[in-house]
Design a protein around this motif. Sequence first.
Motif, PDB file in Angstrom:
ATOM      1  N   GLN A 170       0.935  -0.992   0.078  1.00 47.23           N
ATOM      2  CA  GLN A 170       0.313   0.239   0.252  1.00 47.23           C
ATOM      3  C   GLN A 170       0.792   1.243   0.195  1.00 47.23           C
ATOM      4  OE1 GLN A 170      -2.524   0.710  -0.729  1.00 47.23           O
ATOM      5  NE2 GLN A 170      -3.387  -0.746  -1.128  1.00 47.23           N
ATOM      6  N   GLN A 171       1.988   1.232   1.190  1.00 45.04           N
ATOM      7  CA  GLN A 171       2.929   2.403   1.136  1.00 45.04           C
ATOM      8  C   GLN A 171       3.487   2.585  -0.623  1.00 45.04           C
ATOM      9  OE1 GLN A 171       6.445   1.458   2.799  1.00 45.04           O
ATOM     10  NE2 GLN A 171       6.748   3.479   3.989  1.00 45.04           N
ATOM     11  N   ALA A 172       4.023   1.345  -1.453  1.00 44.84           N
ATOM     12  CA  ALA A 172       4.082   2.693  -2.307  1.00 44.84           C
ATOM     13  C   ALA A 172       3.357   2.649  -3.526  1.00 44.84           C
ATOM     14  CB  ALA A 172       4.336   0.499  -2.939  1.00 44.84           C
ATOM     15  N   MET A 173       1.997   2.318  -3.301  1.00 44.78           N
ATOM     16  CA  MET A 173       1.265   2.443  -5.010  1.00 44.78           C
ATOM     17  C   MET A 173       0.819   3.239  -4.388  1.00 44.78           C
ATOM     18  SD  MET A 173       1.062  -0.393  -6.105  1.00 44.78           S
ATOM     19  CE  MET A 173      -0.347   0.695  -7.453  1.00 44.78           C
ATOM     20  N   GLN A 174       0.650   3.899  -2.907  1.00 46.33           N
ATOM     21  CA  GLN A 174      -0.037   5.793  -2.677  1.00 46.33           C
ATOM     22  C   GLN A 174       1.252   6.513  -3.366  1.00 46.33           C
ATOM     23  OE1 GLN A 174       0.053   5.584   1.462  1.00 46.33           O
ATOM     24  NE2 GLN A 174      -2.305   5.263   1.948  1.00 46.33           N
ATOM     25  N   PHE A 175       2.271   5.847  -3.184  1.00 48.99           N
ATOM     26  CA  PHE A 175       3.738   6.732  -3.958  1.00 48.99           C
ATOM     27  C   PHE A 175       3.410   6.933  -5.596  1.00 48.99           C
ATOM     28  CE2 PHE A 175       7.252   7.845  -5.789  1.00 48.99           C
ATOM     29  CZ  PHE A 175       7.809   8.898  -5.176  1.00 48.99           C
ATOM     30  N   ILE A 176       3.512   6.014  -5.818  1.00 45.90           N
ATOM     31  CA  ILE A 176       2.460   5.881  -7.492  1.00 45.90           C
ATOM     32  C   ILE A 176       1.304   6.632  -8.228  1.00 45.90           C
ATOM     33  CG2 ILE A 176       2.260   3.937  -9.243  1.00 45.90           C
ATOM     34  CD1 ILE A 176       4.184   2.038  -7.404  1.00 45.90           C
ATOM     35  N   ASP A 177       0.112   6.168  -6.623  1.00 46.02           N
ATOM     36  CA  ASP A 177      -0.945   6.711  -7.603  1.00 46.02           C
ATOM     37  C   ASP A 177      -0.891   8.894  -7.632  1.00 46.02           C
ATOM     38  OD1 ASP A 177      -1.752   4.223  -8.017  1.00 46.02           O
ATOM     39  OD2 ASP A 177      -2.750   4.048  -6.291  1.00 46.02           O
ATOM     40  N   LEU A 178       0.064   8.833  -6.281  1.00 47.24           N
ATOM     41  CA  LEU A 178      -0.025  10.181  -5.854  1.00 47.24           C
ATOM     42  C   LEU A 178       0.621  11.098  -6.915  1.00 47.24           C
ATOM     43  CD1 LEU A 178      -0.164  12.473  -4.438  1.00 47.24           C
ATOM     44  CD2 LEU A 178       2.248  12.025  -2.764  1.00 47.24           C
ATOM     45  N   HIS A 179       2.202  10.540  -7.513  1.00 51.53           N
ATOM     46  CA  HIS A 179       2.666  10.825  -8.926  1.00 51.53           C
ATOM     47  C   HIS A 179       2.297  10.335  -9.474  1.00 51.53           C
ATOM     48  CE1 HIS A 179       4.598  12.880  -5.377  1.00 51.53           C
ATOM     49  NE2 HIS A 179       5.217  11.759  -4.538  1.00 51.53           N
ATOM     50  N   GLY A 180       1.358   9.605 -10.163  1.00 57.73           N
ATOM     51  CA  GLY A 180       0.852   8.811 -11.445  1.00 57.73           C
ATOM     52  C   GLY A 180       2.156   7.936 -12.104  1.00 57.73           C
ATOM     53  N   ILE A 181       3.078   7.781 -11.746  1.00 59.06           N
ATOM     54  CA  ILE A 181       4.420   7.028 -11.857  1.00 59.06           C
ATOM     55  C   ILE A 181       3.689   6.139 -12.980  1.00 59.06           C
ATOM     56  CG2 ILE A 181       6.094   5.568 -11.774  1.00 59.06           C
ATOM     57  CD1 ILE A 181       6.396   6.864  -8.868  1.00 59.06           C
ATOM     58  N   SER A 182       4.417   5.872 -13.447  1.00 56.76           N
ATOM     59  CA  SER A 182       4.162   4.748 -14.614  1.00 56.76           C
ATOM     60  C   SER A 182       5.407   3.905 -14.578  1.00 56.76           C
ATOM     61  CB  SER A 182       3.784   4.239 -15.974  1.00 56.76           C
ATOM     62  OG  SER A 182       4.225   5.108 -16.585  1.00 56.76           O
ATOM     63  N   ASP A 183       5.430   2.140 -14.567  1.00 56.99           N
ATOM     64  CA  ASP A 183       6.293   1.651 -14.216  1.00 56.99           C
ATOM     65  C   ASP A 183       6.267   0.002 -14.995  1.00 56.99           C
ATOM     66  OD1 ASP A 183       9.514   0.962 -14.225  1.00 56.99           O
ATOM     67  OD2 ASP A 183       9.130   0.045 -12.914  1.00 56.99           O
ATOM     68  N   ALA A 184       6.457  -0.278 -16.522  1.00 55.30           N
ATOM     69  CA  ALA A 184       6.101  -1.592 -16.564  1.00 55.30           C
ATOM     70  C   ALA A 184       6.820  -2.389 -15.922  1.00 55.30           C
ATOM     71  CB  ALA A 184       7.093  -1.548 -18.168  1.00 55.30           C
ATOM     72  N   PRO A 185       8.346  -2.945 -15.449  1.00 54.99           N
ATOM     73  CA  PRO A 185       8.594  -3.536 -15.044  1.00 54.99           C
ATOM     74  C   PRO A 185       8.525  -4.293 -13.474  1.00 54.99           C
ATOM     75  CG  PRO A 185      10.492  -2.791 -15.495  1.00 54.99           C
ATOM     76  CD  PRO A 185       9.445  -1.785 -16.122  1.00 54.99           C
ATOM     77  N   SER A 186       7.797  -3.233 -13.125  1.00 47.13           N
ATOM     78  CA  SER A 186       7.103  -3.717 -12.209  1.00 47.13           C
ATOM     79  C   SER A 186       5.638  -3.853 -11.602  1.00 47.13           C
ATOM     80  CB  SER A 186       7.427  -2.505 -10.417  1.00 47.13           C
ATOM     81  OG  SER A 186       7.082  -1.517 -10.820  1.00 47.13           O
ATOM     82  N   GLN A 187       5.168  -3.652 -12.499  1.00 50.31           N
ATOM     83  CA  GLN A 187       3.678  -3.291 -13.280  1.00 50.31           C
ATOM     84  C   GLN A 187       3.046  -4.556 -12.945  1.00 50.31           C
ATOM     85  OE1 GLN A 187       2.395  -0.610 -14.856  1.00 50.31           O
ATOM     86  NE2 GLN A 187       0.167  -1.706 -13.702  1.00 50.31           N
ATOM     87  N   PRO A 188       3.449  -5.517 -12.860  1.00 50.63           N
ATOM     88  CA  PRO A 188       2.559  -7.189 -12.430  1.00 50.63           C
ATOM     89  C   PRO A 188       2.586  -7.108 -10.878  1.00 50.63           C
ATOM     90  CG  PRO A 188       4.469  -7.923 -13.710  1.00 50.63           C
ATOM     91  CD  PRO A 188       4.637  -6.026 -13.949  1.00 50.63           C
ATOM     92  N   LEU A 189       3.693  -6.076 -10.403  1.00 51.97           N
ATOM     93  CA  LEU A 189       3.937  -6.442  -9.036  1.00 51.97           C
ATOM     94  C   LEU A 189       2.590  -5.486  -8.927  1.00 51.97           C
ATOM     95  CD1 LEU A 189       7.748  -6.481  -8.383  1.00 51.97           C
ATOM     96  CD2 LEU A 189       5.989  -8.455  -7.607  1.00 51.97           C
ATOM     97  N   GLN A 190       2.497  -4.262  -9.193  1.00 47.20           N
ATOM     98  CA  GLN A 190       1.912  -3.281  -8.410  1.00 47.20           C
ATOM     99  C   GLN A 190       0.348  -3.480  -8.701  1.00 47.20           C
ATOM    100  OE1 GLN A 190       2.012   0.232 -10.642  1.00 47.20           O
ATOM    101  NE2 GLN A 190       3.914  -0.056 -11.481  1.00 47.20           N
ATOM    102  N   ASP A 191       0.191  -4.373  -9.791  1.00 48.76           N
ATOM    103  CA  ASP A 191      -1.487  -5.326  -9.765  1.00 48.76           C
ATOM    104  C   ASP A 191      -1.837  -6.495  -8.899  1.00 48.76           C
ATOM    105  OD1 ASP A 191      -1.316  -3.559 -12.016  1.00 48.76           O
ATOM    106  OD2 ASP A 191      -0.893  -5.003 -13.879  1.00 48.76           O
ATOM    107  N   ALA A 192      -0.469  -6.839  -9.046  1.00 45.39           N
ATOM    108  CA  ALA A 192      -1.112  -7.900  -7.728  1.00 45.39           C
ATOM    109  C   ALA A 192      -0.645  -7.880  -6.663  1.00 45.39           C
ATOM    110  CB  ALA A 192       0.084  -9.527  -7.354  1.00 45.39           C
ATOM    111  N   SER A 193      -2.309  -7.293  -6.174  1.00 44.93           N
ATOM    112  CA  SER A 193      -1.689  -6.921  -4.046  1.00 44.93           C
ATOM    113  C   SER A 193      -1.005  -8.397  -3.422  1.00 44.93           C
ATOM    114  CB  SER A 193      -2.610  -5.978  -3.652  1.00 44.93           C
ATOM    115  OG  SER A 193      -3.465  -6.170  -2.135  1.00 44.93           O
ATOM    116  N   PRO A 194      -0.485  -8.125  -2.456  1.00 45.87           N
ATOM    117  CA  PRO A 194      -0.406  -9.673  -1.228  1.00 45.87           C
ATOM    118  C   PRO A 194      -1.209  -9.954  -0.514  1.00 45.87           C
ATOM    119  CG  PRO A 194       1.157  -7.726  -1.222  1.00 45.87           C
ATOM    120  CD  PRO A 194       0.324  -7.135  -1.795  1.00 45.87           C
TER     121      PRO A 194
END
Lengths: 370, 398
Positions: B374-398
Amino acid sequence: MKRLLCCLLLVVTGMAEAHKPSDSYLQLETRSDSTAVSGRWDIALRDLNLVLPLDTNKDGAITWGELQRQQPALNGKVLAMLSVNAMADGQTAGCPLNLTRLQVIDHVDGQYAALHLQGNCNMAPQRLDVDYQFLFQQDPDHHGLLRLSQDDAVISTTFSDGERRQQLGSDSGWQSFQGFIGQGVHHILIGYDHILFLLTLLFPAVLIWRTGGWQPAPSMTQALGQTLSIVTAFTLTHSLTLALATLGIITLPSWLVESAIAATVALGAIANLLPRYFPRRWVMAFVFGLIHGLGFASVLADLGLTDSGVFLPLLGFNLGVELGQVAIVMVFVPIAYLLRQTHFYQRIFVPAGSLSIMVLAGVWLVERLN
Amino acid sequence: MTVFSIATSKGAERGACHHCNLVVARFFVALFSLLAGLASAAPYTPNSDDQILVRLSPAEQALGQPASAGSEANAIRQAREYIDYARQREDSRFLGYARAILSPWLGSPSSPPIALLMAEIEQRQHQFAQAQTRLTKLLERHPNDGQAWLMLANLHRVQGRFEDARHACRQGASTLPPTTVVICQSSIQAMTGQLPKAWQTLQRLADSGLASPGNEQRWLHTLLAEMAIQQGLYDQANNYLNAALQDAPQPPYLVYLQNDLRLMRGDNDKVIAALQPWQDRENALLRLAIAAQRSHHPDADRWQQAYQDLLNAAQQSGRDIHLREQARFQLQVSARPEAALQTAQANWETQREISDLRILLASAAASGDQDAHQQAMQFIDLHGISDAPSQPLQDASP
């Protein structure tokens, strides 16, 4: 200007430098009943070369012969950068150090000169005043890592450009002993797996199993007897393995110990659910205490005391564990004793509590094996 | 080491028992680290006077006894050389020598070039707060120092303060070359939801040939390679890296970026071939350990142990600042996801580049930590970061 500018942008990333910065490793040993100081100082040859020109034939390589020829300068110029003073009863006396032997040692970032040191203080030191002035002029990022063994205690400290002089000494024996008692109490109270194991065994201590059902223990004496037998058995065996592991006689990888501890908690809970198969609760406490002792030992080892002065820390820590354990027993057993006749305690608390502990411990077991 | 590989391959043959494999492997790793610990570090007396103990590089030979440099101009030139050497050879002792050379000139206030060099040393030693204070003080006195604004912008960017970074780029615009300002702004856009725009701008800049040849060109190609990776365009990333690495000396940062790309693409053999000559470098050792373990290379255990020894030494000296690399090692080599997550989170406190985000996400996923994810996703959403290599990790919430 432009060159500088763009260079800067390439370097300003978070990537770390590869070779570690400069450190020297200094070990000193003193005893409060002796005036002697001994030790060893490992200095990277690259660092030493900044203070003494070691590559005398300027061929870009430092040989053992070249290093050896600098012995007089090492004894004079280099050892002058380290001064050690003994302090006792408000007095201070210098301990001039001599280089007794020169060797070489391999550290992670290359070859170091190993300077064996010997000195005499004119009085037995209670505390030590160390002034470390090596290399800061050439490399302000240099650190001197000191490990001082004083009697049975070990003190580690770091000298840096801003902190070149320090006074070191162990606390009095009684203070450090108290410290270990405190650590022991702390670790049983936060060590939820040990607490759960003990409680699981104590759940039925105020009951007796008769004709397929729990009955309240008829007397305080009987309940106390059962409690005491369990606690004593657990204490005996975990103290034994705590000592054996701390002395280095038994060593097991921590994941194995941690997994086994989880298994003992699960088994203790199963025993409560199937009481007819586990009539003697103290036997279980006795056997599984062996495993929990190994767990305590890893905590004591993490406090960094396995290699010297084992006895007092061990005794203090063990005493602390027992004190913490007594506290838990004294809170739980009276409440259980008062509740022992209730339907809630016999039919709900003991089975449901044991079942949830069993599940929880099962989860730990799987996690710790992974 | 042989015993280890036999035991694990037997475990693998049994197939069904996944755990046994792991358990046996762990047992041997524990045993070997124990033996390695016992074997190391005893002083010895060399057999012959001619035995070479250490070879000095020409730069080390030239060090002699670096007292004062005589004049401020000499000190600046000498410190610049030391810092460049430290970067190129990844030898942090030279940062200390640079500091020593500069120390007599650290008046208050010190001259802008001295302050800039000190700030650069502090940044490289991860003393971000000190560097920031130094630059801010310098800019209070010299608000037109473009270089200081640029360094401040980068300092803010690597720590995830994108608005401050943008502001610093803008402040420097009046004195910096226009191409530099464009690159500065694009590097921030790439992390703030405007990756396609930044990518287009920089591609156009590269095609136009307006960037000055040499370092600016190389910097531009590096950013383009990083943006290509961020978009999953690995072939293009490789082309830009090759362009950036054309001229010697090759900056280590770029060499590692190229090998990280190879690791992403599973080119383990290429990584080993490229970095084997750099075994004495910590950053190379990390990549070697990862590649070797993935390809069952015979040196896998040796490289893992060597890196572990370096980590232990850094910890002992209280200067374990290489948290990003340490987290990667814990996650990808020693398979300790919880430890990796702890390190990645500590790292996240000081560094917030895209690679810090990736290691945070990966260790959160591996240890099944919902909060860290969640901590990482909040940073991603806040700044609108897109990153293909970590996309699968972003999608799969543990």
